[in-house]
Design a protein around this motif. Structure first.
Motif, mmCIF file in Angstrom:
data_model
loop_
_atom_site.group_PDB
_atom_site.id
_atom_site.type_symbol
_atom_site.label_atom_id
_atom_site.label_comp_id
_atom_site.label_asym_id
_atom_site.label_seq_id
_atom_site.Cartn_x
_atom_site.Cartn_y
_atom_site.Cartn_z
ATOM 1 N N LEU A 48 -1.335 -0.572 4.481
ATOM 2 C CA LEU A 48 -2.525 -1.232 3.942
ATOM 3 C C LEU A 48 -3.407 -0.247 3.187
ATOM 4 O O LEU A 48 -3.975 -0.581 2.136
ATOM 5 N N GLN A 49 -3.532 0.970 3.701
ATOM 6 C CA GLN A 49 -4.309 1.998 3.007
ATOM 7 C C GLN A 49 -3.673 2.327 1.662
ATOM 8 O O GLN A 49 -4.369 2.487 0.666
ATOM 9 N N ALA A 50 -2.358 2.399 1.631
ATOM 10 C CA ALA A 50 -1.656 2.680 0.379
ATOM 11 C C ALA A 50 -1.892 1.565 -0.633
ATOM 12 O O ALA A 50 -2.081 1.819 -1.827
ATOM 13 N N ILE A 51 -1.946 0.323 -0.156
ATOM 14 C CA ILE A 51 -2.225 -0.803 -1.054
ATOM 15 C C ILE A 51 -3.638 -0.684 -1.607
ATOM 16 O O ILE A 51 -3.869 -0.890 -2.801
ATOM 17 N N GLN A 52 -4.587 -0.331 -0.755
ATOM 18 C CA GLN A 52 -5.962 -0.174 -1.228
ATOM 19 C C GLN A 52 -6.065 0.973 -2.224
ATOM 20 O O GLN A 52 -6.811 0.881 -3.198
ATOM 21 N N ASP A 53 -5.291 2.017 -2.008
ATOM 22 C CA ASP A 53 -5.307 3.136 -2.943
ATOM 23 C C ASP A 53 -4.703 2.747 -4.288
ATOM 24 O O ASP A 53 -5.067 3.305 -5.320
ATOM 25 N N LEU A 54 -3.790 1.777 -4.282
ATOM 26 C CA LEU A 54 -3.149 1.338 -5.522
ATOM 27 C C LEU A 54 -4.005 0.350 -6.312
ATOM 28 O O LEU A 54 -3.748 0.134 -7.498
ATOM 29 N N LEU A 55 -4.981 -0.260 -5.694
ATOM 30 C CA LEU A 55 -5.775 -1.297 -6.375
ATOM 31 C C LEU A 55 -6.354 -0.831 -7.705
ATOM 32 O O LEU A 55 -6.297 -1.580 -8.684
ATOM 33 N N PRO A 56 -6.919 0.359 -7.818
ATOM 34 C CA PRO A 56 -7.484 0.745 -9.121
ATOM 35 C C PRO A 56 -6.446 0.826 -10.235
ATOM 36 O O PRO A 56 -6.776 0.638 -11.403
ATOM 37 N N SER A 57 -5.190 1.080 -9.917
ATOM 38 C CA SER A 57 -4.182 1.227 -10.965
ATOM 39 C C SER A 57 -3.517 -0.096 -11.346
ATOM 40 O O SER A 57 -2.739 -0.126 -12.281
ATOM 41 N N LEU A 58 -3.819 -1.178 -10.649
ATOM 42 C CA LEU A 58 -3.214 -2.471 -10.950
ATOM 43 C C LEU A 58 -3.953 -3.147 -12.099
ATOM 44 O O LEU A 58 -5.126 -2.874 -12.353
ATOM 45 N N LYS A 82 -8.235 -8.234 -8.966
ATOM 46 C CA LYS A 82 -9.263 -9.171 -8.524
ATOM 47 C C LYS A 82 -8.778 -10.008 -7.347
ATOM 48 O O LYS A 82 -9.527 -10.306 -6.432
ATOM 49 N N GLN A 83 -7.504 -10.401 -7.381
ATOM 50 C CA GLN A 83 -6.957 -11.192 -6.284
ATOM 51 C C GLN A 83 -6.881 -10.387 -5.001
ATOM 52 O O GLN A 83 -7.029 -10.924 -3.910
ATOM 53 N N LEU A 84 -6.656 -9.102 -5.120
ATOM 54 C CA LEU A 84 -6.491 -8.259 -3.951
ATOM 55 C C LEU A 84 -7.748 -7.488 -3.575
ATOM 56 O O LEU A 84 -7.748 -6.754 -2.592
ATOM 57 N N SER A 85 -8.795 -7.634 -4.355
ATOM 58 C CA SER A 85 -9.992 -6.820 -4.112
ATOM 59 C C SER A 85 -10.651 -7.205 -2.781
ATOM 60 O O SER A 85 -10.591 -8.356 -2.347
ATOM 61 N N PRO A 86 -11.302 -6.223 -2.119
ATOM 62 C CA PRO A 86 -11.949 -6.492 -0.835
ATOM 63 C C PRO A 86 -13.088 -7.509 -0.937
ATOM 64 O O PRO A 86 -13.419 -8.169 0.036
ATOM 65 N N PRO A 99 -5.603 9.526 7.072
ATOM 66 C CA PRO A 99 -5.368 10.515 6.020
ATOM 67 C C PRO A 99 -4.135 10.101 5.210
ATOM 68 O O PRO A 99 -3.204 9.515 5.743
ATOM 69 N N PRO A 100 -4.144 10.418 3.926
ATOM 70 C CA PRO A 100 -2.991 10.020 3.114
ATOM 71 C C PRO A 100 -1.721 10.698 3.598
ATOM 72 O O PRO A 100 -1.745 11.825 4.065
ATOM 73 N N SER A 101 -0.659 9.999 3.471
ATOM 74 C CA SER A 101 0.647 10.520 3.884
ATOM 75 C C SER A 101 1.066 11.618 2.937
ATOM 76 O O SER A 101 0.841 11.515 1.714
ATOM 77 N N PRO A 102 1.671 12.675 3.430
ATOM 78 C CA PRO A 102 2.109 13.739 2.515
ATOM 79 C C PRO A 102 3.277 13.300 1.644
ATOM 80 O O PRO A 102 3.629 13.966 0.701
ATOM 81 N N HIS A 103 3.849 12.162 1.942
ATOM 82 C CA HIS A 103 4.997 11.652 1.182
ATOM 83 C C HIS A 103 4.606 10.370 0.500
ATOM 84 O O HIS A 103 4.213 9.419 1.150
ATOM 85 N N PRO A 104 4.718 10.322 -0.835
ATOM 86 C CA PRO A 104 4.408 9.052 -1.521
ATOM 87 C C PRO A 104 5.417 7.985 -1.148
ATOM 88 O O PRO A 104 6.564 8.277 -0.851
ATOM 89 N N LEU A 105 4.971 6.751 -1.192
ATOM 90 C CA LEU A 105 5.859 5.629 -0.833
ATOM 91 C C LEU A 105 6.886 5.375 -1.870
ATOM 92 O O LEU A 105 6.918 5.557 -2.933
#
Length: 141
Positions: free
Chosen positions: A100-110, A116-120, A135-141
């Motif tokens: 979920l944190q990774a999804i929130q981190d991706l929101l600005p790049s979408l 807008k559909q995914l915004s908090p 904390p962010p994972s040291p490995h990108p998804l």
């Protein structure tokens, strides 16, 4: 007495003509048999040839793909093993919270419509406020 053949005897001329005709027909039949045999073998062997060439090409492509991706997989395996070895035991919901944190981190790049559909602001918060930020994972998804 007029003779149309090589011999004066009509019987000899007839036998000669028939033997020449038989020789020509048998020669033509033999050429046709040889041609049919060659074509038949080509028809029978072509699927084997195609299979061999396809297998060879697929093998070559697989070797290239393995050469390209194997170092990346090995590096990811090593780093994942380091994370597993160095981290303390996770709670059951930690992987979900990291996703979920990774999804929130991706929101600005979408694109805007998806963001807008995914915004908090349009949905309740993804992460409950009781959990500290992960904390962010040291490995990108």
């Amino acid at each position: 007495m007029s003779s149309s053949g090589r011999y004066q005897s009509q019987l000899f001329n007839f036998v000669t003509r028939q033997s020449l005709r038989l020789r020509d027909r048998s020669s033509q039949a033999w050429r046709q048999v040889k041609l049919a045999a060659v074509w038949g073998m080509q028809i029978l062997l072509y699927p084997l040839y195609v299979t061999f060439q396809t297998t060879r090409l697929v093998g070559k492509q697989l070797r290239q793909t393995i050469r390209q991706t194997l170092p990346q997989l090995q590096a990811a395996t090593r780093s994942l093993q380091q994370v597993i070895d160095s981290s303390e035991p996770m709670s059951a919901d930690t992987p979900i919270l990291r996703s979920l944190q990774a999804i929130q981190d991706l929101l600005p790049s979408l694109p805007d419509a998806i963001a807008k559909q995914l915004s908090p602001s349009s949905h309740p918060p993804i992460l409950p406020s009781s959990h500290p930020p992960i904390p962010p994972s040291p490995h990108p998804l």
